[in-house]
Design a protein around this motif. Structure first.
Motif, PDB file in Angstrom:
ATOM      1  N   ILE A 170      -4.631  -3.686  16.571  1.00 24.04           N
ATOM      2  CA  ILE A 170      -3.980  -2.387  16.480  1.00 24.04           C
ATOM      3  C   ILE A 170      -2.762  -2.404  17.375  1.00 24.04           C
ATOM      4  CG2 ILE A 170      -4.173   0.049  17.110  1.00 24.04           C
ATOM      5  CD1 ILE A 170      -7.001   0.027  16.231  1.00 24.04           C
ATOM      6  N   GLY A 171      -1.641  -1.960  16.855  1.00 26.30           N
ATOM      7  CA  GLY A 171      -0.432  -1.923  17.661  1.00 26.30           C
ATOM      8  C   GLY A 171       0.607  -1.071  16.998  1.00 26.30           C
ATOM      9  N   PRO A 172       1.653  -0.684  17.730  1.00 27.42           N
ATOM     10  CA  PRO A 172       2.670   0.224  17.187  1.00 27.42           C
ATOM     11  C   PRO A 172       3.493  -0.370  16.069  1.00 27.42           C
ATOM     12  CG  PRO A 172       3.336  -0.630  19.319  1.00 27.42           C
ATOM     13  CD  PRO A 172       1.917  -1.039  19.109  1.00 27.42           C
ATOM     14  N   GLU A 173       3.446  -1.711  15.895  1.00 24.44           N
ATOM     15  CA  GLU A 173       4.270  -2.334  14.860  1.00 24.44           C
ATOM     16  C   GLU A 173       3.480  -2.664  13.604  1.00 24.44           C
ATOM     17  OE1 GLU A 173       7.433  -2.282  15.156  1.00 24.44           O
ATOM     18  OE2 GLU A 173       7.170  -1.456  17.153  1.00 24.44           O
ATOM     19  N   MET A 174       2.253  -2.158  13.495  1.00 25.77           N
ATOM     20  CA  MET A 174       1.478  -2.432  12.285  1.00 25.77           C
ATOM     21  C   MET A 174       2.186  -1.890  11.065  1.00 25.77           C
ATOM     22  SD  MET A 174      -2.552  -2.034  12.932  1.00 25.77           S
ATOM     23  CE  MET A 174      -2.785  -2.349  11.202  1.00 25.77           C
ATOM     24  N   THR A 175       2.233  -2.672  10.002  1.00 21.49           N
ATOM     25  CA  THR A 175       2.872  -2.240   8.763  1.00 21.49           C
ATOM     26  C   THR A 175       1.875  -1.461   7.924  1.00 21.49           C
ATOM     27  OG1 THR A 175       4.247  -4.199   8.766  1.00 21.49           O
ATOM     28  CG2 THR A 175       4.055  -3.004   6.686  1.00 21.49           C
ATOM     29  N   PRO A 176       2.194  -0.225   7.532  1.00 20.45           N
ATOM     30  CA  PRO A 176       1.280   0.565   6.720  1.00 20.45           C
ATOM     31  C   PRO A 176       1.083  -0.050   5.341  1.00 20.45           C
ATOM     32  CG  PRO A 176       2.991   1.940   7.694  1.00 20.45           C
ATOM     33  CD  PRO A 176       3.389   0.513   7.895  1.00 20.45           C
ATOM     34  N   LEU A 177       0.031   0.387   4.692  1.00 20.38           N
ATOM     35  CA  LEU A 177      -0.259  -0.077   3.341  1.00 20.38           C
ATOM     36  C   LEU A 177       0.930   0.159   2.434  1.00 20.38           C
ATOM     37  CD1 LEU A 177      -2.794  -1.071   1.652  1.00 20.38           C
ATOM     38  CD2 LEU A 177      -2.974   1.284   0.914  1.00 20.38           C
ATOM     39  N   PRO A 178       1.389  -0.867   1.704  1.00 17.44           N
ATOM     40  CA  PRO A 178       2.574  -0.713   0.871  1.00 17.44           C
ATOM     41  C   PRO A 178       2.351   0.075  -0.401  1.00 17.44           C
ATOM     42  CG  PRO A 178       1.663  -2.917   0.644  1.00 17.44           C
ATOM     43  CD  PRO A 178       0.892  -2.241   1.743  1.00 17.44           C
ATOM     44  N   GLY A 179       1.134   0.452  -0.676  1.00 18.27           N
ATOM     45  CA  GLY A 179       0.880   1.228  -1.895  1.00 18.27           C
ATOM     46  C   GLY A 179      -0.439   0.826  -2.510  1.00 18.27           C
ATOM     47  N   VAL A 180      -1.152   1.767  -3.076  1.00 23.38           N
ATOM     48  CA  VAL A 180      -2.438   1.489  -3.693  1.00 23.38           C
ATOM     49  C   VAL A 180      -2.396   1.978  -5.120  1.00 23.38           C
ATOM     50  CG1 VAL A 180      -4.904   1.981  -3.622  1.00 23.38           C
ATOM     51  CG2 VAL A 180      -3.647   1.720  -1.490  1.00 23.38           C
ATOM     52  N   HIS A 181      -2.774   1.124  -6.029  1.00 28.75           N
ATOM     53  CA  HIS A 181      -2.770   1.511  -7.441  1.00 28.75           C
ATOM     54  C   HIS A 181      -4.220   1.687  -7.881  1.00 28.75           C
ATOM     55  CE1 HIS A 181       1.502   0.660  -7.726  1.00 28.75           C
ATOM     56  NE2 HIS A 181       1.261  -0.436  -7.047  1.00 28.75           N
ATOM     57  N   LEU A 182      -4.602   2.925  -8.076  1.00 28.97           N
ATOM     58  CA  LEU A 182      -5.971   3.228  -8.445  1.00 28.97           C
ATOM     59  C   LEU A 182      -6.065   3.530  -9.934  1.00 28.97           C
ATOM     60  CD1 LEU A 182      -6.909   5.480  -5.388  1.00 28.97           C
ATOM     61  CD2 LEU A 182      -7.182   3.021  -5.650  1.00 28.97           C
ATOM     62  N   SER A 183      -7.297   3.607 -10.417  1.00 29.96           N
ATOM     63  CA  SER A 183      -7.495   3.891 -11.830  1.00 29.96           C
ATOM     64  C   SER A 183      -7.171   5.352 -12.105  1.00 29.96           C
ATOM     65  CB  SER A 183      -8.953   3.596 -12.213  1.00 29.96           C
ATOM     66  OG  SER A 183      -9.796   4.620 -11.722  1.00 29.96           O
ATOM     67  N   GLU A 184      -7.227   5.720 -13.377  1.00 29.55           N
ATOM     68  CA  GLU A 184      -6.908   7.087 -13.762  1.00 29.55           C
ATOM     69  C   GLU A 184      -8.135   7.983 -13.767  1.00 29.55           C
ATOM     70  OE1 GLU A 184      -4.738   7.104 -17.377  1.00 29.55           O
ATOM     71  OE2 GLU A 184      -3.073   5.924 -16.588  1.00 29.55           O
TER      72      GLU A 184
ATOM     73  N   SER B  21       4.027   4.141  14.111  1.00 31.22           N
ATOM     74  CA  SER B  21       4.536   3.103  13.208  1.00 31.22           C
ATOM     75  C   SER B  21       4.512   3.582  11.761  1.00 31.22           C
ATOM     76  CB  SER B  21       3.731   1.804  13.350  1.00 31.22           C
ATOM     77  OG  SER B  21       2.391   1.991  12.960  1.00 31.22           O
ATOM     78  N   HIS B  22       3.483   4.341  11.406  1.00 30.54           N
ATOM     79  CA  HIS B  22       3.405   4.896  10.056  1.00 30.54           C
ATOM     80  C   HIS B  22       4.476   5.967   9.846  1.00 30.54           C
ATOM     81  CE1 HIS B  22      -0.610   3.283  10.969  1.00 30.54           C
ATOM     82  NE2 HIS B  22      -0.617   2.922   9.702  1.00 30.54           N
ATOM     83  N   ARG B  23       4.700   6.754  10.894  1.00 28.39           N
ATOM     84  CA  ARG B  23       5.735   7.781  10.795  1.00 28.39           C
ATOM     85  C   ARG B  23       7.107   7.138  10.571  1.00 28.39           C
ATOM     86  NH1 ARG B  23       4.879  12.502  12.211  1.00 28.39           N
ATOM     87  NH2 ARG B  23       3.255  11.885  13.681  1.00 28.39           N
ATOM     88  N   ARG B  24       7.404   6.072  11.316  1.00 27.58           N
ATOM     89  CA  ARG B  24       8.682   5.370  11.137  1.00 27.58           C
ATOM     90  C   ARG B  24       8.795   4.814   9.723  1.00 27.58           C
ATOM     91  NH1 ARG B  24       7.462   3.486  16.381  1.00 27.58           N
ATOM     92  NH2 ARG B  24       6.705   1.505  15.524  1.00 27.58           N
ATOM     93  N   HIS B  25       7.689   4.334   9.205  1.00 25.57           N
ATOM     94  CA  HIS B  25       7.673   3.782   7.844  1.00 25.57           C
ATOM     95  C   HIS B  25       8.107   4.829   6.819  1.00 25.57           C
ATOM     96  CE1 HIS B  25       6.262   1.502   4.372  1.00 25.57           C
ATOM     97  NE2 HIS B  25       5.526   2.526   4.010  1.00 25.57           N
ATOM     98  N   TYR B  26       7.519   6.020   6.902  1.00 23.95           N
ATOM     99  CA  TYR B  26       7.857   7.063   5.929  1.00 23.95           C
ATOM    100  C   TYR B  26       9.212   7.694   6.216  1.00 23.95           C
ATOM    101  CZ  TYR B  26       3.312   6.353   3.944  1.00 23.95           C
ATOM    102  OH  TYR B  26       2.241   5.758   3.334  1.00 23.95           O
ATOM    103  N   ASP B  27       9.636   7.693   7.475  1.00 19.75           N
ATOM    104  CA  ASP B  27      10.999   8.148   7.785  1.00 19.75           C
ATOM    105  C   ASP B  27      12.027   7.222   7.140  1.00 19.75           C
ATOM    106  OD1 ASP B  27      10.182  10.319   9.231  1.00 19.75           O
ATOM    107  OD2 ASP B  27      10.486   9.397  11.207  1.00 19.75           O
ATOM    108  N   ARG B  28      11.757   5.905   7.187  1.00 16.27           N
ATOM    109  CA  ARG B  28      12.678   4.943   6.562  1.00 16.27           C
ATOM    110  C   ARG B  28      12.726   5.142   5.053  1.00 16.27           C
ATOM    111  NH1 ARG B  28      10.492   1.291  10.499  1.00 16.27           N
ATOM    112  NH2 ARG B  28       8.953   0.550   8.993  1.00 16.27           N
TER     113      ARG B  28
END
Length: 279
Positions: A6-20, A182-189
């Motif tokens: 766990i650390g501040p530079e962890m990259t969040p999940l790039p996306g999850v494709h679930l069923s319908e 780190s997740h906040r920065r991800h979505y800000d970007r």
């Protein structure tokens, strides 16, 4: 699955494709954090254990990733004695399991919050779950692909969906909590990139009012965004307001100098010179 620190530079999940399939759980990270199970709020109106709420956020932002007891304790109980912190973790996990699965029999494993023989925890995500962060990544991907194909209307529509979410603010109740920085920065970007892309696309099709709308929006997110300032100046110029365009460029130059002690890029100076010559 991988065991990650766990650390501040962890990259969040790039996306999850679930069923319908119709999901049982609905989660909102943008705006007030909400979890619903079968359309009924989970843990509301007041979560009895806020650390359980924080753990759920963390697990949902990092599904499938394994974390040790030490990692979770360090993240959520950093200033608590080790034995007490471990006990707090176990209580929070127990509370969270039964909050999410109220019909879970005693001594039965949770379907979602899992632990293996090495005491590594992870969250098992399946089609039972929908989250707005998944929607954001899906719309973002759709927009990028449509833009590459030259399908501007589709790209604009999907980008605007992203803006609708991001405009609500990502976990704004945790704005001062470094746990999710780190997740906040991800979505800000993502947010500022999408706004820039909308500015560009609307410029391509000559929709000046929309350019101005999203350029001003971008400056609220990033007041140092040169591309937004240039877009505003160009828009004013196209509307015949050359003096207004020059004032905007001059204000931005003074703002950068006062706030950051720097000068804007050469394009700003060049644009101002061209406009002054035509004034």
């Amino acid at each position: 699955m991988t065991h990650q620190r766990i650390g501040p530079e962890m990259t969040p999940l790039p996306g999850v494709h679930l069923s319908e399939a119709v999901p049982l759980y609905h989660v909102h990270f943008f705006g007030p954090f909400q979890v619903k199970r079968a359309n009924q709020p989970v843990g509301e109106p007041v979560w009895r254990r806020n650390k359980a709420k924080a753990l759920l956020k963390w697990f949902l932002l990092n599904p499938g990733r394994m974390f040790s007891t030490d990692q979770l304790v360090e993240c959520f109980w950093p200033n608590v004695a080790k034995k007490s912190a471990e006990r707090n973790l176990h209580v929070a996990i127990h509370y969270l399991r039964h909050l999410l699965e109220p019909d879970l029999p005693a001594r039965h494993e949770s379907k979602y919050i899992r632990r293996n023989k090495d005491n590594l925890y992870w969250f098992e995500l399946d089609e039972s779950w929908w989250a707005d962060i998944f929607d954001v990544h899906q719309h973002y991907t759709t927009a990028k692909e449509a833009e590459q194909r030259g399908e501007y209307s589709t790209a604009i529509s999907s980008y605007r969906h992203v803006v609708t979410y991001c405009n609500l603010g990502f976990l704004h109740e945790d704005a001062y909590d470094d746990t999710f920085s780190s997740h906040r920065r991800h979505y800000d970007r993502i947010y500022i990139e999408v706004l820039k892309n909308l500015i560009h696309l609307y410029s391509q099709v000559g929709m000046v009012d929309e350019v101005l709308t999203y350029a001003h929006h971008a400056l609220l997110v990033d007041p140092y965004c040169e591309s937004a300032v240039k877009a505003i100046a160009h828009s004013y110029f196209r509307q015949g307001n050359t003096a207004g365009a020059i004032r905007k460029l001059d204000y931005f130059q003074a703002f950068l100098k006062r706030d950051l002690g720097i000068e804007p890029g050469e394009e700003i100076f060049s644009l101002r010179k061209q406009m002054a010559e035509l004034e």
